[in-house]
Design an enzyme around this catalytic site. Structure first.
Site, PDB file in Angstrom:
ATOM      1  N   LYS A  97       0.852  -1.189   0.000  1.00 55.71           N
ATOM      2  CA  LYS A  97       0.000   0.000   0.000  1.00 55.71           C
ATOM      3  C   LYS A  97       0.882   1.231   0.000  1.00 55.71           C
ATOM      4  CE  LYS A  97      -4.538   0.849   0.342  1.00 55.71           C
ATOM      5  NZ  LYS A  97      -5.667  -0.046   0.025  1.00 55.71           N
TER       6      LYS A  97
HETATM    7  N1  GLU Z   1      -7.262   0.142  -3.389  1.00 56.77           N
HETATM    8  C1  GLU Z   1      -8.006  -1.030  -3.701  1.00 56.77           C
HETATM    9  C2  GLU Z   1      -8.095  -1.940  -2.495  1.00 56.77           C
HETATM   10  O1  GLU Z   1      -7.970  -1.506  -1.376  1.00 56.77           O
HETATM   11  C3  GLU Z   1      -7.505  -1.722  -4.947  1.00 56.77           C
HETATM   12  C4  GLU Z   1      -6.079  -2.179  -4.899  1.00 56.77           C
HETATM   13  C5  GLU Z   1      -5.570  -2.701  -6.226  1.00 56.77           C
HETATM   14  O2  GLU Z   1      -6.316  -2.759  -7.180  1.00 56.77           O
HETATM   15  O3  GLU Z   1      -4.392  -3.051  -6.255  1.00 56.77           O
HETATM   16  O4  GLU Z   1      -8.361  -3.101  -2.607  1.00 56.77           O
END
Ligand code: GLU
Length: 409
Positions: A97
């Site tokens: 993240k």
């Molecule tokens: N931000 C989204 C999540 O929390 C998508 C993450 C992604 O597609 O890599 O799942």
């Protein structure tokens, strides 16, 4: 919260102490300074992060959020939740993240672009199609992903679309990615209703959040004729026991307006705390973490909670919801549609072969329903909540991978 969840599940499944210790730590985290010259000629320095919680099962994967409240520990928890989500879905990906501590509504488009480009340059050694693949999250969008892809590609001297997902379709994005989280949430909700013998048409829904997740699920449910009695954005929300006209509200949002500015002739205004306590059948917290806590859980007035956001329920509140017989579909299952289609985008980029929307939605449904069945069956078998079951599956898949690979050196 994220660590507490591991403890709870570890106890339930008798997880090896060494593995537990291992899983509680992130593999690496990077803090970067992002200096940019603002439009007024003054320098501002923002702080950014990128965290890899685990790359045991594959490259890191997870979004980047822009928010004035982002901090390193939050990004670590979010990266950990991505590890569980990807493991639960059997995607060959780890968990990562990122975030930048900034209020993007205060930036011009040029400032936003400079911030994104400099942030990307600062984290460039931590990302890549076989290292870690970012994506959108709160306050980030396809345009921002396009800038990230451009910076990375310019550095490599070639176009590298597989470095991020959630890109515009014109540069290697996937059809169905923007609506994927909402779509996935709908597939899960439909499957749950089937198990519980409920007809969605007769149920009322409350949604906290009106961005990519909340807005899309609102639209999908509205088009299916489901009654949505309240929605909210960052400014608060609207309530109408007879059901809101979601199409009108989406148009309003798309003209860059907040819900608090909407002409509330027939609708009552509610703030973001009040909205959670409205009587309904299904509550969808789709904004941010830490919304259902010990202090408001007793006032939650629904049968089912589907977590569109990551981490909206604290472990303490979770315990009380269980005692009250409220069913909670956990974030790592409920909102996993986004990362699932991100994975499809990534493999389309790598193969340079693009799928049609029908195929995306069919494969999305297959992946999610398989995970849902597995979670539902285990929760019945072990008499545990859907969250505990989902975590047990995700963590045991990952711990098997750790065991097989062993601890280096
Ligand atoms: N931000 C989204 C999540 O929390 C998508 C993450 C992604 O597609 O890599 O799942």
């Amino acid at each position: 919260m994220a660590k507490k969840q591991i403890d709870i599940v570890a106890k339930e499944m008798g997880l090896d102490e060494n593995i537990k210790k291992y899983l509680k730590r992130v593999e690496r985290s990077l803090i970067v300074s992002i200096p940019i010259i603002m439009d007024n000629g003054k320098l501002e320095v923002f702080e950014g992060y990128r965290v890899h919680h685990s790359t045991v099962r594959g490259p890191g994967k997870g979004g980047i959020r822009y928010s004035k409240d982002v901090f390193l520990d939050e990004v670590k928890a979010l990266a950990m939740w991505m590890t569980w989500k990807n493991s639960l879905l059997k995607l060959p990906l780890g968990g990562a993240k990122g975030g930048v501590c900034v209020d993007p509504t205060k930036l011009s488009r040029n400032e936003l672009e400079r911030l994104t480009r400099r942030y990307t340059a600062e984290i460039i050694n931590m990302i890549g199609p076989d290292i870690d693949i970012p994506a959108p999250d709160i306050n980030t969008n396809p345009q921002i992903m396009a800038w990230i892809m451009d910076v990375y590609s310019m550095q490599k001297g070639k176009s590298v679309p597989g470095v991020v997902t959630g890109k515009p379709i014109e540069i290697g994005g996937s059809v169905g990615r923007e609506t994927a989280t909402g779509m996935g949430l709908y597939f899960i909700l439909e499957a749950l209703c089937m198990k519980l013998n409920l007809n969605l048409k007769y149920l009322s829904v409350v949604i906290q959040g009106f961005g990519n997740v909340g807005g899309n699920i609102a639209q999908i449910l509205y088009e299916k004729g489901v009654k949505i009695v309240a929605v909210s954005d960052i400014s608060g929300g609207l309530y109408d026991a007879g059901g809101l006209n979601i199409k009108e509200l989406i148009d309003w949002r798309d003209q860059n307006h907040l819900l608090e500015e909407f002409d509330k002739k027939e609708n009552e205004f509610v703030n973001n705390e009040e909205i959670l306590e409205i009587e309904c059948d299904i509550l969808i917290p789709a904004a941010i973490e830490n919304q259902i806590t010990e202090s408001n859980v007793d006032n939650i007035n629904c049968q089912i909670i589907i977590e569109g956001a990551n981490g909206p329920t604290t472990p303490e509140a979770d315990e009380i919801l269980k005692d009250r017989g409220i069913i909670v579909v956990p974030d790592i299952l409920a909102n996993a549609g986004g990362v699932c289609v991100s994975y499809f985008e990534y493999i389309q980029d790598i193969h340079s072969y693009f799928w049609k929307l029908d195929r995306i939605n069919l494969e999305l449904k297959n992946v999610l329903l398989e995970a849902f069945e597995e979670v539902y069956t285990l929760s019945k078998e072990k008499k545990v909540t859907l969250r505990i079951a989902a975590y047990m599956i995700a963590i045991s898949r990952l711990s098997k991978a750790i065991e097989l690979r062993g601890i280096f050196p």
